[in-house]
Write an enzyme that holds these catalytic residues in place. Structure first.
Site, PDB file in Angstrom:
ATOM      1  CB  CYS A 194      27.130  22.870  57.396  1.00  0.00           C
ATOM      2  SG  CYS A 194      28.138  23.873  58.514  1.00  0.00           S
ATOM      3  N   GLY A 195      29.394  22.667  55.779  1.00  0.00           N
ATOM      4  CA  GLY A 195      30.698  22.825  55.161  1.00  0.00           C
ATOM      5  C   GLY A 195      31.782  23.275  56.121  1.00  0.00           C
TER       6      GLY A 195
END
Length: 125
Positions: free
Chosen positions: A72-73
Site C-alpha cells: 500500500c502507501g
C-alpha cells in the site's frame, strides 16, 4: 525478510529490495491495495490493483507457484489485508514493509504521471 507467527500462520514482511528481486524473477504476485486514484497516479510496474475495500480473500489464488505480496502507501493497509488473509485461512502471506513510500525512498523505478500532459511515464530515480 521478517517473519511473525499470527494465529498459527506465517506473516512475512518483505523489504523493497526483496520485492524488487522477486518481481524481476517472477516469483511473486504483487498486489497493490491502495485506491484506484492512488494507483493511477503512481504505481510499481507489474503490481496488480485490488483495493483494500474490495479484497475477498476467498477469491485469491493459492500460492503454490508464486507468493502473494501485498503493498500500500505506507505498509499499514497491506499489513491489515495480510492479517485478514491469515484470519480467513491463509497459512502464509506477505506484505511489503514501508509500502510505496519506502519503494520511492529507496529510489526504485515506478510508473508515475507526467504532470504537464497527464500521461503515464516511467520514473527512474
Amino acid at each position: 525478510m521478517k517473519t511473525e507467527t499470527a494465529d498459527g500462520a506465517t506473516l512475512e514482511t518483505w523489504t523493497v529490495d526483496e520485492v524488487q528481486q522477486a518481481l524481476k524473477n517472477h516469483d511473486i504476485v504483487l498486489i497493490d491495495v491502495r485506491t484506484p486514484q492512488e494507483y493511477m497516479f503512481e504505481h510499481i510496474p507489474g503490481a496488480l490493483l485490488l483495493p483494500m475495500s474490495f479484497v475477498d480473500c476467498a477469491s485469491l489464488p493459492g500460492q503454490t507457484d508464486k507468493r502473494i505480496v501485498f503493498h500500500c502507501g505506507s505498509g499499514m493497509r497491506s499489513e491489515k489485508v495480510a492479517r485478514k488473509a491469515i484470519a480467513e485461512g491463509f497459512d502464509r502471506i506477505a506484505h511489503m514493509e514501508g509500502g510505496f513510500g519506502a519503494w520511492k525512498s529507496a529510489q526504485k523505478p515506478y510508473m508515475g504521471t507526467n504532470m504537464a500532459t497527464g500521461a503515464p511515464q516511467m520514473v527512474q530515480p
